[in-house]
Design an enzyme around this catalytic site. Structure first.
Site, PDB file in Angstrom:
ATOM      1  CB  CYS A 109      -0.847  -0.005   1.263  1.00 26.18           C
ATOM      2  SG  CYS A 109       0.178   0.032   2.753  1.00 26.18           S
ATOM      3  CG  HIS A 122       4.017  -6.019  11.522  1.00 25.81           C
ATOM      4  ND1 HIS A 122       2.801  -5.588  12.013  1.00 25.81           N
ATOM      5  CD2 HIS A 122       4.942  -5.633  12.439  1.00 25.81           C
ATOM      6  CE1 HIS A 122       2.987  -4.975  13.167  1.00 25.81           C
ATOM      7  NE2 HIS A 122       4.275  -4.981  13.440  1.00 25.81           N
ATOM      8  CG  HIS A 174       3.206  -0.719  12.522  1.00 22.98           C
ATOM      9  ND1 HIS A 174       4.538  -0.998  12.339  1.00 22.98           N
ATOM     10  CD2 HIS A 174       2.525  -1.577  11.737  1.00 22.98           C
ATOM     11  CE1 HIS A 174       4.669  -2.002  11.488  1.00 22.98           C
ATOM     12  NE2 HIS A 174       3.456  -2.370  11.102  1.00 22.98           N
ATOM     13  CB  CYS A 209       0.738   4.875   7.411  1.00 23.44           C
ATOM     14  SG  CYS A 209      -0.418   5.183   6.048  1.00 23.44           S
ATOM     15  CD  GLU A 228      -3.023   1.365  13.129  1.00 23.80           C
ATOM     16  OE1 GLU A 228      -2.692   0.482  12.301  1.00 23.80           O
ATOM     17  OE2 GLU A 228      -4.088   2.006  13.046  1.00 23.80           O
ATOM     18  CB  CYS A 240      -6.309   2.556   5.545  1.00 26.35           C
ATOM     19  SG  CYS A 240      -5.531   1.023   5.060  1.00 26.35           S
ATOM     20  CG  ASN A 283      -2.366  -5.859   6.117  1.00 30.87           C
ATOM     21  OD1 ASN A 283      -2.368  -6.356   5.003  1.00 30.87           O
ATOM     22  ND2 ASN A 283      -1.241  -5.435   6.690  1.00 30.87           N
TER      23      ASN A 283
HETATM   24  O1  10D Z   1       0.126  -5.511  11.357  1.00 31.54           O
HETATM   25  P1  10D Z   1      -0.342  -4.493  10.361  1.00 31.54           P
HETATM   26  O2  10D Z   1      -1.241  -5.015   9.337  1.00 31.54           O
HETATM   27  O3  10D Z   1      -0.889  -3.277  11.056  1.00 31.54           O
HETATM   28  O4  10D Z   1       0.985  -3.906   9.649  1.00 31.54           O
HETATM   29  P2  10D Z   1       1.812  -4.346   8.385  1.00 31.54           P
HETATM   30  O5  10D Z   1       3.171  -3.798   8.601  1.00 31.54           O
HETATM   31  O6  10D Z   1       1.672  -5.766   8.082  1.00 31.54           O
HETATM   32  O7  10D Z   1       1.129  -3.571   7.168  1.00 31.54           O
HETATM   33  C1  10D Z   1       1.170  -2.183   7.032  1.00 31.54           C
HETATM   34  C2  10D Z   1       0.170  -1.539   7.899  1.00 31.54           C
HETATM   35  C3  10D Z   1       0.456  -0.589   8.794  1.00 31.54           C
HETATM   36  C4  10D Z   1       1.756   0.077   8.885  1.00 31.54           C
HETATM   37  C5  10D Z   1      -0.572  -0.135   9.739  1.00 31.54           C
HETATM   38  F1  10D Z   1      -1.215   0.878   9.199  1.00 31.54           F
HETATM   39 FE1  SF4 Z   2      -0.975   0.840   4.482  1.00 30.72          FE
HETATM   40 FE2  SF4 Z   2      -3.349   1.499   5.337  1.00 30.72          FE
HETATM   41 FE3  SF4 Z   2      -1.489   0.886   7.096  1.00 30.72          FE
HETATM   42 FE4  SF4 Z   2      -1.313   3.129   5.744  1.00 30.72          FE
HETATM   43  S1  SF4 Z   2      -2.900   2.638   7.201  1.00 30.72           S
HETATM   44  S2  SF4 Z   2       0.326   1.632   6.064  1.00 30.72           S
HETATM   45  S3  SF4 Z   2      -2.194   2.601   3.777  1.00 30.72           S
HETATM   46  S4  SF4 Z   2      -2.371  -0.506   5.580  1.00 30.72           S
END
Ligand code: 10D
Ligand code: SF4
Length: 320
Positions: free
Chosen positions: A21, A50, A83, A105, A135, A203, A233
């Site tokens: 993303c 992650h 995060h 982010c 987060e 998001c 996610n």
């Molecule tokens: O564990 P997660 O899904 O929050 O984080 P991951 O680093 O796997 O994916 C990016 C998402 C972020 C940084 C939370 F917005």
């Molecule tokens: Fe990606 Fe959404 Fe996490 Fe931002 S908030 S890092 S766009 S998954």
């Protein structure tokens, strides 16, 4: 060892969208640019995203991942992970004089800003999220108190805010959209005056990847999700496919695939969490092709074009 053959396999369908993303792209680029500009080592608080592959790749390039600021030497350059971090971590890092780049982010920062703004107006918060996730720690740590975490509907019945006139709900960005909606409904039932974000905190990337799995799952016999065990996610994508009745497995890399999963199956669906790089998806495709899948097709889906700017100091400024 030779690759086992699974004669029933025919086709791989790729979810659209999948994988990186805008927030992950930006976070990784921040570490890479900091390494180029300032040289190794660059300290990163928590895994930048992650994903095992991403973290190992950056380690090889000179990043050092730490959890405690005590492990960062004076004068170092420090990056906060995508995060986000609590106010306490921000303040301490500043007080110690590190040169800081914030890879939080912007969509997580948006939640932090909303919390700070409403807190000034006297709001208390119910946060929907997973306990212990960085987060959630970062968002809850925007205030000293007044944020109550709920992980499920049962928690909503237990929560004890000091007042109910000024109560707002915020969520982690990477939750199951459906589970979060159910919990938010329970919050609404119990606290009818609760204020909800104009636009949900989950998001666009989380929403789009889950929507794609909803389309993909009924078309296939098995769904493979590329993602690391720590990735919220990515876990939600595997869970969703399974809830929709399609066998699903999450793998950190191609070596974790098991030929036995595919026996008797023909159509494979493949997706990747927001922190899983496409290089891993390609390796997984190659392995499944080696088992016997003959074709690969892309599902129709939303094209994502969002891109976030880099922090000042890491942008390539146009030459004067
Ligand atoms: O564990 P997660 O899904 O929050 O984080 P991951 O680093 O796997 O994916 C990016 C998402 C972020 C940084 C939370 F917005
Ligand atoms: Fe990606 Fe959404 Fe996490 Fe931002 S908030 S890092 S766009 S998954």
């Amino acid at each position: 060892m030779s690759t086992p053959v699974v004669p029933t396999l025919s086709e791989i369908t790729l979810a659209e969208p999948r994988g990186f993303c805008a927030g992950v792209d930006r976070a990784i680029e921040i570490v890479e640019r900091a390494l180029q500009k300032f040289g190794a080592p660059i300290y990163v608080r928590h895994e930048i995203v992650h994903n095992t592959y991403v973290v190992n790749d950056l380690k090889q390039k000179g990043a050092i991942f730490i959890e405690e600021l005590d492990d960062v030497p004076p004068g170092a350059t420090l990056v906060f992970s995508a995060h986000g971090v609590s106010r306490a971590v921000q303040d301490e890092a500043r007080a110690r004089g590190f040169s800081i780049f914030d890879a939080t982010c912007p969509l997580v920062t948006k939640v932090h800003v909303e919390v700070a703004k409403l807190a000034k107006e006297g709001f208390e918060f119910i946060m929907i999220g997973h306990k212990g996730h960085p987060e959630v720690e970062g968002t809850m740590g925007q205030l000293d108190s007044g944020i109550h975490l709920v992980e499920d509907v049962a928690d909503v019945a237990r929560v004890q805010p000091a007042q109910t006139d000024k109560l707002a709900v915020v969520t982690q960005t990477t939750l199951s959209v459906d589970d979060a909606a159910e919990i938010a409904e329970a919050v609404r039932q119990r606290f009818p005056k609760v204020r909800e974000p104009k636009q949900q905190d989950i998001c666009y990337a989380t929403q789009n990847r889950q929507d794609a799995v909803k389309v993909l799952s009924p078309q296939v016999d098995i769904v493979i999700v590329v993602g690391s065990p720590t990735s919220s996610n990515s876990n939600r994508l595997r869970e969703l496919a399974q809830k929709l009745g399609t066998e699903s497995h999450m793998v950190d890399n191609a070596d974790e695939l098991q030929a036995a999963w595919f026996e008797g199956k023909s159509r494979v669906g493949l997706t990747a969490g927001a922190s899983a790089p496409e290089v891993l998806v390609n390796q997984v495709i190659e392995r499944i092709r080696a088992y016997g899948a003959v074709s690969v097709r892309k599902m129709n889906g939303i094209e994502e074009t969002l891109k976030f700017p880099l922090p000042k100091g890491l942008r390539i400024e146009p030459q004067a």
